[in-house]
Scaffold this motif. Structure first.
Motif, mmCIF file in Angstrom:
data_model
loop_
_atom_site.group_PDB
_atom_site.id
_atom_site.type_symbol
_atom_site.label_atom_id
_atom_site.label_comp_id
_atom_site.label_asym_id
_atom_site.label_seq_id
_atom_site.Cartn_x
_atom_site.Cartn_y
_atom_site.Cartn_z
ATOM 1 N N GLU A 206 43.838 37.226 -7.858
ATOM 2 C CA GLU A 206 44.549 36.266 -8.751
ATOM 3 C C GLU A 206 45.494 37.146 -9.786
ATOM 4 O O GLU A 206 46.468 36.589 -9.788
ATOM 5 N N GLN B 187 48.308 38.485 -7.487
ATOM 6 C CA GLN B 187 49.123 37.407 -7.143
ATOM 7 C C GLN B 187 50.070 36.938 -8.233
ATOM 8 O O GLN B 187 51.309 36.760 -8.001
ATOM 9 N N CYS C 123 45.292 39.851 2.839
ATOM 10 C CA CYS C 123 46.489 39.448 2.219
ATOM 11 C C CYS C 123 47.640 39.181 3.045
ATOM 12 O O CYS C 123 47.864 39.871 3.955
ATOM 13 N N ARG D 99 37.849 38.090 -6.647
ATOM 14 C CA ARG D 99 38.565 36.941 -6.975
ATOM 15 C C ARG D 99 39.712 37.254 -8.158
ATOM 16 O O ARG D 99 41.020 37.130 -8.123
ATOM 17 N N GLU D 100 39.134 37.997 -9.057
ATOM 18 C CA GLU D 100 39.973 38.098 -10.360
ATOM 19 C C GLU D 100 41.042 39.173 -10.273
ATOM 20 O O GLU D 100 42.117 38.867 -10.502
ATOM 21 N N LEU E 158 37.510 32.469 -1.446
ATOM 22 C CA LEU E 158 38.668 33.196 -1.758
ATOM 23 C C LEU E 158 39.721 32.843 -0.903
ATOM 24 O O LEU E 158 40.909 33.058 -1.450
ATOM 25 N N GLU F 10 40.656 29.968 -0.965
ATOM 26 C CA GLU F 10 41.761 29.186 -1.439
ATOM 27 C C GLU F 10 42.941 29.690 -2.175
ATOM 28 O O GLU F 10 43.973 29.043 -2.442
ATOM 29 N N ILE F 11 42.982 30.872 -2.266
ATOM 30 C CA ILE F 11 43.985 31.611 -3.149
ATOM 31 C C ILE F 11 45.094 31.912 -2.290
ATOM 32 O O ILE F 11 44.996 32.127 -1.336
#
Length: 466
Positions: free
Chosen positions: A454, A457, A391, A450-451, A371, A373-374
């Protein structure tokens, strides 16, 4: 769901009763008595929990770091019922019960080194409070009344009693409370991500060690009674210290005759794949280890501390000087709670859950790290079945912004809608699933997170805020 008179209450009645009459921990008083607050849960099984609207979710935080063997474990429920029918209570001030004696022996068997004596309390706060009171008692018996200062860490959390709240370095726990802090001092959290002196791990460790030694020197070792430390700062954001940190700090404590108290309320009973994390994960045998939460998998309240023979020997027997450790509770060593803990230990052993955690934890950590990578994710960290995704909308900030915290709250809400409970702590999304979790369930949990990250974001980018 039934009332005390036996008549059934529906969900609406229970929610109304909560809004009208219940004060919950960390209650926002501006919202007291209003609807739309906390979720009412009605049932649970394994790693899943179901709310009053019938929504079934993965319980990512395992309650409050505690439902180690999962929900609806019949052997523990049966042990609770059987003990309640056999003898539901005895006064610990004047008598003994079998479950508390048996549990003390089991804990002594897997505690490290010579930690062979156990004192039971009602939970984590009272466990740490009692350990700190023992430190005060210990030094008074030894004729060292000034050796009482407690060294704690910023972002540490140790409980909600007056003393443990004073020792908790999380700023959010302090507003509008009066805390007696004359004998409490704080040093840096071992958090490389947010600390300006972070650097590489070795350099950061030397900075932390030097700070600890300087604090001892400035206060005088004759005035310091204990160093209180979670192996991993859990509520502070799953902060894992640099390699060798605890060992170096223990050696300094030994040099100055300072009690080392390892607060394993979160890390104990399998969370890191061991009964206690202090020795196998962090290479230390503390003077005292506190525990709670996972000792019963959250089925009933129980806590306590286990203490070394070396420490006890200095103030017991011929060295007691007529003293008595009079700290205690009506429910110390409660027979039903101790019976639940014994059953919980048996479930962990028979299910091979410690080995299971050691097997799945590397996979959990690997999937969690992906995660990172986000772009919205500033840091990912963890150990065992403890993980944190932090975050950061401003990668140069040395502290989480209010917007970062709002972003994490949005992620949390989205996770909930998609079937996952995540514990939001400021700007951080924290996971500590039940020890029984399988790899495919880890995949589901990480996928939902993850979803959600993203999607949020994308939303804040569209808002022009990231």
């Amino acid at each position: 769901m039934y009332s005390e008179t036996g008549s059934q209450w529906n969900v609406a009645e229970l929610e109304d009763a909560a809004h009208r009459h219940l004060i919950s921990p960390a209650e926002e008083l501006a919202k007291l008595g209003t609807s739309g607050g906390r979720t009412l849960f009605t049932s649970a099984d394994g790693i899943y929990i179901t709310d009053s609207r019938g929504r079934r979710m993965i319980d990512g935080p395992a309650g409050m770091w505690c439902t180690q063997v999962g929900y609806n474990c019949k052997p523990i429920a049966d042990a609770i019922a059987a003990q309640a029918l056999r003898i539901c209570y005895n006064s610990p001030w004047y008598s003994l019960n079998g479950p508390s004696a048996g549990l003390a022996r089991r804990i002594a068997e897997f505690a490290p080194g010579d930690l062979n004596h156990v004192f039971f309390t009602t939970g984590g706060s009272s466990a740490v409070d009692s350990a700190l009171r023992f430190m005060q008692f210990f030094n008074n018996v030894l004729g060292r009344p000034s050796k009482k200062t407690i060294i704690c860490r910023i972002d540490g959390y140790h409980g909600s009693t007056h003393l443990t709240a004073a020792c908790s370095g999380r700023a959010g726990n302090r507003p509008n409370f009066d805390l007696e802090m004359d004998n409490v001092t704080f040093i840096s959290a071992p958090n490389r991500y947010r600390h300006p002196q972070g650097g590489d791990e070795a350099a950061f460790l030397e900075f932390l060690v030097a700070e600890f030694e300087e604090r001892i020197e400035s206060l005088g070792p004759q005035n310091i009674g204990a160093f209180l430390a979670e192996p991993v700062l859990a509520s502070g954001g799953v902060i894992v210290p640099p390699k060798g940190y605890h060992r170096r700090f223990l050696e300094i404590c030994r040099k100055h005759d300072i009690l080392y108290i390892s607060d394993e309320v979160v890390t104990g009973f399998g969370r890191c794949g061991e009964w206690f994390a202090s020795e196998p994960a962090f290479d230390i045998v503390p003077d005292i280890i506190t525990f709670a939460k996972g000792v019963t998998s959250g089925y009933v309240p129980l806590g306590g501390f286990v203490i070394s023979d070396a420490v006890l020997g200095r103030i017991s027997g011929e060295n007691a000087k007529g003293s008595a450790y009079t700290n205690g509770y009506t429910y110390s060593g409660h027979p039903v709670s101790c019976a639940a803990a014994l059953a919980n230990i048996e479930v962990i052993e028979q299910g091979g859950l410690l080995a299971h955690v050691r097997e799945v934890a590397p996979y959990f950590q690997e999937q969690l790290r992906k995660l990172g990578e986000i772009p919205l994710v500033g840091d990912v960290r963890g150990i065992g079945l403890l993980g944190c995704v932090e975050c950061a909308t401003d990668p140069h900030s040395q502290a989480a912004t209010d917007f970062d915290k709002a972003v994490a709250a949005r992620i949390d809400r989205l996770c909930y809608e998609n079937g996952l409970i995540v514990r939001p702590i400021g700007s951080m999304c924290v996971l500590s699933p039940a020890l029984i979790i399988k790899k495919e369930e880890i995949d589901t949990m990480i996928s939902i997170l993850r979803e959600s990250i993203e999607k949020v974001q994308a939303e804040i980018r569209a808002e022009g805020r990231f």
